[in-house]
Design a protein around this motif. Structure first.
Motif, PDB file in Angstrom:
ATOM      1  N   GLU A 150       9.534   6.269  -2.084  1.00  0.00           N
ATOM      2  CA  GLU A 150       9.148   6.462  -3.503  1.00  0.00           C
ATOM      3  C   GLU A 150       9.713   8.006  -3.870  1.00  0.00           C
ATOM      4  OE1 GLU A 150       5.452   5.866  -5.149  1.00  0.00           O
ATOM      5  OE2 GLU A 150       5.700   3.658  -5.189  1.00  0.00           O
ATOM      6  N   ALA A 151       9.401   9.190  -2.844  1.00  0.00           N
ATOM      7  CA  ALA A 151       9.726  10.393  -3.154  1.00  0.00           C
ATOM      8  C   ALA A 151       9.717  11.258  -1.700  1.00  0.00           C
ATOM      9  CB  ALA A 151       8.787  10.917  -3.934  1.00  0.00           C
ATOM     10  N   SER A 152      10.441  11.993  -1.640  1.00  0.00           N
ATOM     11  CA  SER A 152      10.546  13.147  -0.267  1.00  0.00           C
ATOM     12  C   SER A 152      11.060  14.247  -0.607  1.00  0.00           C
ATOM     13  CB  SER A 152      11.129  12.201   0.741  1.00  0.00           C
ATOM     14  OG  SER A 152      12.664  12.134   0.571  1.00  0.00           O
ATOM     15  N   PHE A 153      10.673  15.127   0.050  1.00  0.00           N
ATOM     16  CA  PHE A 153      11.435  16.353   0.341  1.00  0.00           C
ATOM     17  C   PHE A 153      11.421  16.909   1.887  1.00  0.00           C
ATOM     18  CE2 PHE A 153       7.354  18.838  -0.189  1.00  0.00           C
ATOM     19  CZ  PHE A 153       7.555  19.852   0.982  1.00  0.00           C
ATOM     20  N   PHE A 154      12.442  17.473   2.270  1.00  0.00           N
ATOM     21  CA  PHE A 154      12.610  18.045   3.441  1.00  0.00           C
ATOM     22  C   PHE A 154      13.241  19.677   3.165  1.00  0.00           C
ATOM     23  CE2 PHE A 154      12.888  13.679   4.144  1.00  0.00           C
ATOM     24  CZ  PHE A 154      12.047  13.590   5.349  1.00  0.00           C
ATOM     25  N   GLU A 155      12.612  20.495   4.022  1.00  0.00           N
ATOM     26  CA  GLU A 155      12.941  21.850   4.040  1.00  0.00           C
ATOM     27  C   GLU A 155      14.259  21.933   5.052  1.00  0.00           C
ATOM     28  OE1 GLU A 155      10.161  24.666   5.291  1.00  0.00           O
ATOM     29  OE2 GLU A 155      11.239  26.264   4.748  1.00  0.00           O
ATOM     30  N   TYR A 156      15.490  22.325   4.717  1.00  0.00           N
ATOM     31  CA  TYR A 156      16.467  22.334   5.538  1.00  0.00           C
ATOM     32  C   TYR A 156      17.317  23.514   5.158  1.00  0.00           C
ATOM     33  CZ  TYR A 156      20.840  20.527   7.464  1.00  0.00           C
ATOM     34  OH  TYR A 156      22.008  20.630   8.296  1.00  0.00           O
ATOM     35  N   LYS A 209      14.226  21.771  11.839  1.00  0.00           N
ATOM     36  CA  LYS A 209      13.352  22.616  13.010  1.00  0.00           C
ATOM     37  C   LYS A 209      12.241  22.500  12.952  1.00  0.00           C
ATOM     38  CE  LYS A 209      14.961  26.495  12.070  1.00  0.00           C
ATOM     39  NZ  LYS A 209      15.748  26.542  10.953  1.00  0.00           N
ATOM     40  N   LYS A 210      11.607  22.856  14.167  1.00  0.00           N
ATOM     41  CA  LYS A 210      10.024  22.693  13.903  1.00  0.00           C
ATOM     42  C   LYS A 210       9.709  23.827  12.989  1.00  0.00           C
ATOM     43  CE  LYS A 210       9.007  21.760  18.924  1.00  0.00           C
ATOM     44  NZ  LYS A 210       9.080  22.130  20.348  1.00  0.00           N
ATOM     45  N   GLY A 211       8.581  23.536  12.253  1.00  0.00           N
ATOM     46  CA  GLY A 211       8.138  24.382  11.290  1.00  0.00           C
ATOM     47  C   GLY A 211       8.673  24.322   9.810  1.00  0.00           C
ATOM     48  N   ASP A 212       9.496  23.314   9.846  1.00  0.00           N
ATOM     49  CA  ASP A 212      10.265  22.981   8.441  1.00  0.00           C
ATOM     50  C   ASP A 212       9.348  21.984   7.922  1.00  0.00           C
ATOM     51  OD1 ASP A 212      12.538  24.298   8.826  1.00  0.00           O
ATOM     52  OD2 ASP A 212      13.796  22.485   9.571  1.00  0.00           O
ATOM     53  N   ARG A 213       8.960  22.234   6.796  1.00  0.00           N
ATOM     54  CA  ARG A 213       8.080  21.364   5.790  1.00  0.00           C
ATOM     55  C   ARG A 213       8.818  20.048   5.104  1.00  0.00           C
ATOM     56  NH1 ARG A 213       6.475  26.271   2.226  1.00  0.00           N
ATOM     57  NH2 ARG A 213       8.995  26.497   2.497  1.00  0.00           N
ATOM     58  N   PHE A 214       7.744  19.195   5.210  1.00  0.00           N
ATOM     59  CA  PHE A 214       8.431  17.903   4.491  1.00  0.00           C
ATOM     60  C   PHE A 214       7.204  17.141   3.894  1.00  0.00           C
ATOM     61  CE2 PHE A 214       6.501  14.269   7.079  1.00  0.00           C
ATOM     62  CZ  PHE A 214       5.923  15.194   8.178  1.00  0.00           C
ATOM     63  N   LYS A 229       0.795  -1.166   0.037  1.00  0.00           N
ATOM     64  CA  LYS A 229      -0.138  -0.040   0.096  1.00  0.00           C
ATOM     65  C   LYS A 229       0.907   1.312  -0.252  1.00  0.00           C
ATOM     66  CE  LYS A 229      -3.832  -2.399   2.200  1.00  0.00           C
ATOM     67  NZ  LYS A 229      -4.498  -2.479   3.391  1.00  0.00           N
ATOM     68  N   ARG A 230       0.177   2.248  -0.681  1.00  0.00           N
ATOM     69  CA  ARG A 230       1.359   3.323  -0.952  1.00  0.00           C
ATOM     70  C   ARG A 230       0.700   4.662  -0.204  1.00  0.00           C
ATOM     71  NH1 ARG A 230       1.213   7.264  -4.699  1.00  0.00           N
ATOM     72  NH2 ARG A 230       3.403   7.891  -5.350  1.00  0.00           N
ATOM     73  N   ARG A 231       1.417   5.361   0.430  1.00  0.00           N
ATOM     74  CA  ARG A 231       1.017   6.531   1.236  1.00  0.00           C
ATOM     75  C   ARG A 231       1.761   7.572   1.173  1.00  0.00           C
ATOM     76  NH1 ARG A 231       0.522   6.505   7.661  1.00  0.00           N
ATOM     77  NH2 ARG A 231       1.635   4.803   8.060  1.00  0.00           N
ATOM     78  N   THR A 232       1.120   8.949   1.334  1.00  0.00           N
ATOM     79  CA  THR A 232       1.991  10.274   1.308  1.00  0.00           C
ATOM     80  C   THR A 232       1.469  10.841   2.395  1.00  0.00           C
ATOM     81  OG1 THR A 232       1.972  10.271  -1.364  1.00  0.00           O
ATOM     82  CG2 THR A 232       2.377  12.307  -0.134  1.00  0.00           C
ATOM     83  N   ILE A 233       2.457  11.323   3.130  1.00  0.00           N
ATOM     84  CA  ILE A 233       2.249  12.088   4.294  1.00  0.00           C
ATOM     85  C   ILE A 233       3.181  13.401   4.254  1.00  0.00           C
ATOM     86  CG2 ILE A 233       1.788  10.073   5.916  1.00  0.00           C
ATOM     87  CD1 ILE A 233       4.719  10.868   7.089  1.00  0.00           C
ATOM     88  N   GLY A 234       2.982  14.392   4.863  1.00  0.00           N
ATOM     89  CA  GLY A 234       3.482  15.557   4.900  1.00  0.00           C
ATOM     90  C   GLY A 234       2.852  16.788   5.613  1.00  0.00           C
ATOM     91  N   GLY A 235       3.687  17.763   5.533  1.00  0.00           N
ATOM     92  CA  GLY A 235       3.160  18.881   6.388  1.00  0.00           C
ATOM     93  C   GLY A 235       4.356  19.586   7.053  1.00  0.00           C
ATOM     94  N   VAL A 236       4.113  20.102   8.403  1.00  0.00           N
ATOM     95  CA  VAL A 236       5.143  20.831   8.890  1.00  0.00           C
ATOM     96  C   VAL A 236       5.505  20.048  10.153  1.00  0.00           C
ATOM     97  CG1 VAL A 236       5.521  23.005  10.159  1.00  0.00           C
ATOM     98  CG2 VAL A 236       4.016  23.167   8.117  1.00  0.00           C
ATOM     99  N   LEU A 237       6.955  20.131  10.404  1.00  0.00           N
ATOM    100  CA  LEU A 237       7.328  19.267  11.623  1.00  0.00           C
ATOM    101  C   LEU A 237       7.110  19.913  12.798  1.00  0.00           C
ATOM    102  CD1 LEU A 237      11.087  18.143  10.523  1.00  0.00           C
ATOM    103  CD2 LEU A 237       9.090  16.834  10.676  1.00  0.00           C
ATOM    104  N   LYS A 238       6.567  19.376  13.661  1.00  0.00           N
ATOM    105  CA  LYS A 238       6.071  19.695  15.049  1.00  0.00           C
ATOM    106  C   LYS A 238       6.923  19.283  16.128  1.00  0.00           C
ATOM    107  CE  LYS A 238       1.141  20.554  14.101  1.00  0.00           C
ATOM    108  NZ  LYS A 238       0.625  19.841  13.074  1.00  0.00           N
ATOM    109  N   GLU A 239       7.543  18.245  15.697  1.00  0.00           N
ATOM    110  CA  GLU A 239       8.573  17.622  16.714  1.00  0.00           C
ATOM    111  C   GLU A 239       9.930  16.909  15.744  1.00  0.00           C
ATOM    112  OE1 GLU A 239       5.216  15.412  17.929  1.00  0.00           O
ATOM    113  OE2 GLU A 239       4.959  15.485  15.908  1.00  0.00           O
ATOM    114  N   SER A 240      10.533  15.961  16.329  1.00  0.00           N
ATOM    115  CA  SER A 240      11.563  15.738  15.488  1.00  0.00           C
ATOM    116  C   SER A 240      11.060  14.575  14.265  1.00  0.00           C
ATOM    117  CB  SER A 240      12.535  14.813  16.352  1.00  0.00           C
ATOM    118  OG  SER A 240      11.919  13.334  16.539  1.00  0.00           O
ATOM    119  N   LEU A 241      11.808  14.335  13.398  1.00  0.00           N
ATOM    120  CA  LEU A 241      11.305  13.443  12.245  1.00  0.00           C
ATOM    121  C   LEU A 241      10.945  12.222  12.805  1.00  0.00           C
ATOM    122  CD1 LEU A 241      10.865  13.007   9.624  1.00  0.00           C
ATOM    123  CD2 LEU A 241      13.104  12.180   8.960  1.00  0.00           C
TER     124      LEU A 241
END
Ligand SMILES: [Zn+2]
Length: 406
Positions: free
Chosen positions: A209-215, A183-188, A140-152
């Motif tokens: 399959e794919a990812s991005f992190f704001e760093y 950091k908290k608030g970084d998007r991923f 099964k395939r999943r995409t999650i994302g948003g803004v980091l509220k705590e550690s990865l």
């Protein structure tokens, strides 16, 4: 062994858990629903589910079901080509399906060496039937994302994602992101697949399959891609098809010339004798910035008579680099540095005839020639491959961007 008939109706799970009451060793379970498991309708049987305990063998388990020693011997011999009963291990689950009449004859024995596979020994016919089966796996395939509220890892843990994904991600980004510094608030955003056994039992992360992190204010994508379509060798690339495995910069100085190469024997220009030169010299005007060729932690920073002002950077468990003869050191011991960061200025301190940086490279504690080292760098993408790559990642990137509102 004591067997306790549970009066209450128990909905049982595939994985037997450790009972808090140590006395209960085997439970006879009355299924609440018409359950079919391993291809058997449980309501047709008297079902025992348990795990192999210390001292249990296939033989002792059968003995407890009133099967004679001689018969057990025959059974073991008959099933051994398919099911070697000596491979039974402690804590692994087994199931016994017994007749519902008073005799409670053992009719089927099922052993699960792992979550995926199981052996069935069916005694119902005069000829014993034995086979091994693998449960069907669904991806099964999943995409999650948003803004980091705590550690990865906490974020992934809260999303009920196996820890293996976090370590996979940190490996993929090992040379571009220091995950401690997200950091908290970084998007991923992450798209990944997970395995399920029988469509329901979680069996772990399959693939990223794919990812991005704001760093540090930058969005860093990672997409897997096989440059050779006939091979399954996958590397991870950013949205432009540049490898994420940018292990080391070619040199610690942007514009320079190599004035002396690594050699096991050279005539030392200051000491005037033959000795090994375990580094590469880059001549450059005094004051030219020296950059660390890869990210890491400053392991040493100081002065010796030979090295002059020098800095040594530890990149990981395998690689370290050292930079000598600086006119000025710009980092402290223990400081974290990123690839390309200026760590000092060119000079001629220590044993040096003129301004240059002596660049030294360690692999597994041994000094090696940085110029000859075959570092795991990704091949640059060719035109046709790049077209194929961009085509592949466009929908993936769109998916990531939308889930994270990028
Ligand atoms: Zn040198």
């Amino acid at each position: 062994m004591k067997q306790i008939l549970l009066a209450i109706i128990v909905l049982f799970s595939l994985i037997s858990c450790n009972k808090s009451d140590e006395i209960i060793e085997k439970e006879i379970i009355k299924p609440a629903v018409k359950k079919i498991e391993f291809g058997f309708k449980y309501s047709d049987f008297n079902v025992i589910q348990d795990t192999i305990k210390k001292g249990d063998t296939f033989g002792t388990l059968l003995e407890e079901q009133n099967i004679g020693e001689r018969e057990i011997y025959d059974i073991v011999a008959k099933v051994k080509d398919t099911f070697d009963v000596r491979t039974i291990r402690i804590n692994k689950p087994f199931t016994m399906l017994r007749s519902k009449n008073k005799k409670n004859d053992l009719q089927v024995f099922i052993y699960q060496p792992d979550a995926l596979n199981y052996y069935v020994v069916d005694f119902r016919d005069t000829a014993i039937v034995v086979y091994k089966k693998t449960k069907p796996i669904t991806i099964k395939r999943r995409t999650i994302g948003g803004v980091l509220k705590e550690s990865l890892s906490e974020t992934l843990g809260n999303a009920k994602i196996e820890g293996a994904l976090a370590s996979k991600i940190s490996k993929i980004y090992a040379y571009s992101i220091d995950f401690m510094k997200l950091k908290k608030g970084d998007r991923f955003a992450i798209t990944f697949t997970e395995r399920f056994i029988n469509d329901s039992v979680y069996d772990g992360v399959e693939e990223l399959e794919a990812s991005f992190f704001e760093y540090k204010g930058k969005i860093i994508y990672a997409f897997p891609f096989a440059q050779n379509p006939d091979s399954d060798k996958i590397e991870y690339y950013d949205e432009d098809g540049k490898t994420l495995k940018n292990f080391f910069l070619k040199s610690p100085i942007k514009f320079s010339r190599i004035s002396s190469r690594f050699s096991t024997s050279r005539f030392h220009p200051v000491q005037h004798r033959w000795k090994a030169h375990k580094g590469t010299d880059y001549a450059a005007p005094r004051g030219t910035p020296i950059t660390t060729t890869a990210g890491g932690v400053v392991e040493q920073s100081g002065f010796t008579a030979g090295n002059g002002n020098f800095v040594k950077v530890k990149h990981n468990g395998t690689y370290s680099t050292q930079y000598l003869h600086m006119s000025k050191i710009l980092v402290r011991r223990g400081q974290r540095v990123s690839q390309g960061q200026v760590i000092g200025l060119v000079g001629s301190t220590g044993l040096a005839t003129g301004p240059h940086v002596c660049y030294r490279f360690w692999k597994n504690g041994k000094q090696v020639d940085a110029l000859r080292l075959k570092l795991p760098s990704g091949e640059p993408m060719s035109g046709r491959n790049k077209d194929r790559y961009i085509k592949t990642i466009t929908p993936l990137k769109f998916e990531l961007d939308s889930v994270a509102n990028l």
